[in-house]
Design an enzyme around this catalytic site. Structure first.
Site, mmCIF file in Angstrom:
data_model
loop_
_atom_site.group_PDB
_atom_site.id
_atom_site.type_symbol
_atom_site.label_atom_id
_atom_site.label_comp_id
_atom_site.label_asym_id
_atom_site.label_seq_id
_atom_site.Cartn_x
_atom_site.Cartn_y
_atom_site.Cartn_z
ATOM 1 N N HIS A 85 -48.941 18.881 61.851
ATOM 2 C CA HIS A 85 -49.963 19.762 61.280
ATOM 3 C C HIS A 85 -49.570 20.199 59.873
ATOM 4 C CE1 HIS A 85 -50.946 21.043 65.700
ATOM 5 N NE2 HIS A 85 -51.189 19.756 65.465
ATOM 6 N N HIS A 243 -59.167 17.127 66.013
ATOM 7 C CA HIS A 243 -57.739 17.408 66.051
ATOM 8 C C HIS A 243 -56.932 16.115 66.088
ATOM 9 C CE1 HIS A 243 -54.073 19.642 66.505
ATOM 10 N NE2 HIS A 243 -53.711 18.726 67.391
ATOM 11 N N ASP A 247 -53.978 15.077 63.499
ATOM 12 C CA ASP A 247 -52.680 14.498 63.837
ATOM 13 C C ASP A 247 -52.445 13.186 63.083
ATOM 14 O OD1 ASP A 247 -51.909 16.532 65.544
ATOM 15 O OD2 ASP A 247 -52.483 15.473 67.374
ATOM 16 N N HIS A 270 -49.518 10.070 68.590
ATOM 17 C CA HIS A 270 -48.398 10.021 67.643
ATOM 18 C C HIS A 270 -47.657 8.693 67.693
ATOM 19 C CE1 HIS A 270 -49.099 14.177 66.783
ATOM 20 N NE2 HIS A 270 -48.864 14.551 68.025
#
Length: 316
Positions: A85, A243, A247, A270
């Site tokens: 973030h 969101h 990321d 991720h």
């Protein structure tokens, strides 16, 4: 959509400090942001007791973990977790060089989004430096697949993100969001989207040492009845996919330079983001390093290829 040409590097105008808790460790942490010289990039240094003080670079080559968050450094030594973030806010605000001191192993989660960082950077001020900014321009497709998940880079005249997610719970379902990237778009459309999780997973995560600092103040939580249990509801109707884009912006910021191209993903995360970025950076025929150059002394500019030094951050 043309490239948003920012010709020179930037840094912060003044030092400032933020404090909060780590979403996974649950521990209080303070993080100090300092202006830095050109070509420093984003660097972290642990200043808590017992840390070695080693400089940890915010680069893909220094990624140490991608389980539930993105971590930098040696997981068994000096490391900094949950950087995504913060990294998204830095690249979203157009900040190239910052020296960050942190007195714990994890960046504070704040409200679960990048908005607190964005507001703090705007308040501290951003200044232009004298060195040229370089970009990574994608020149051929690069893709990574894992099961039903995938992510890819495509050539594109600009910087674009196209993210799609697909969850079984009706609270999320299948969502997609796409945008040409700019500081204004990031601040308005992406930065405020919060991390999210499921109440049914809490005990398992706690037992594994994760989510110890998670709460309704920093996470969107989906209950057993497949409904969002946060009293205030969602910040965007499709906050979940936004969101995931947040990321992705933060994970790809670890390239060490902004990219010119289109990043697309389906059911990413991720690990998928990191793998796709590594595939791009390890294929030297897939990208070139460019910087802005003036056209005939006028106000316009174009991107021209430059020779990158061997120590450049995009060399893995």
């Amino acid at each position: 959509m043309g490239v948003q040409l920012l010709e020179y590097q930037t840094t912060l105008k003044s030092r400032f400090t933020l404090s909060g808790v780590g979403v996974h460790t649950g521990k209080a942490v303070s993080i100090h942001f300092n202006p830095a010289e050109p070509d420093t990039g984003i660097v972290f240094q642990r200043i808590d007791e017992g840390a070695s003080g080693k400089v940890i670079r915010a680069l893909a080559s220094d990624v140490g973990a991608t389980d539930l968050c993105t971590g930098l450094g040696d997981p068994a030594g000096d490391h900094v977790a949950t950087v995504e973030h913060l990294m998204a806010a830095l690249i979203g605000m157009g900040i190239d060089n910052v020296a960050i001191e942190i007195d714990g192993p994890e960046v504070p989660i704040m409200d679960g989004s990048a908005s607190v960082f964005v507001e703090a950077f705007a308040q501290a001020g951003i200044v232009q430096l004298l060195e040229k900014r370089r970009y990574i321009r994608v020149v051929k497709p690069v893709r990574f697949e894992s099961g039903s998940s995938w992510a890819e880079f495509q050539p594109y005249d600009g910087t674009r993100f196209e993210v799609e997610i697909d969850f079984e719970t009706p609270a999320i379902g299948r969502q997609s969001f796409a945008t040409d990237f700019s500081s204004g778009t990031f601040a308005k459309e992406i930065a405020r989207a919060r991390t999210f999780g499921f109440i049914k997973d809490v005990e398992r995560l706690w037992a594994a040492g994760y989510a110890l600092g998670s709460s309704l103040e920093n996470s969107v939580v989906i209950g057993e009845d497949h409904r969002v249990i946060n009293m205030e509801g969602l910040r965007y109707p499709d906050e979940f996919v936004r969101h995931k884009m947040l990321d992705a912006v933060g994970d790809l910021a670890l390239a060490g330079a902004r990219f010119i191209g289109c990043f697309r993903s389906y059911r990413g995360g991720h690990r998928i983001n990191a793998a796709a970025l590594r595939n791009l950076l390890t294929d030297r025929s897939a990208f070139e390093i460019v910087e802005a150059a003036r056209r005939g002394g006028g106000r316009g500019a174009e991107m021209i290829a430059v020779n990158a030094p061997l120590y450049a951050p995009w060399v893995i």
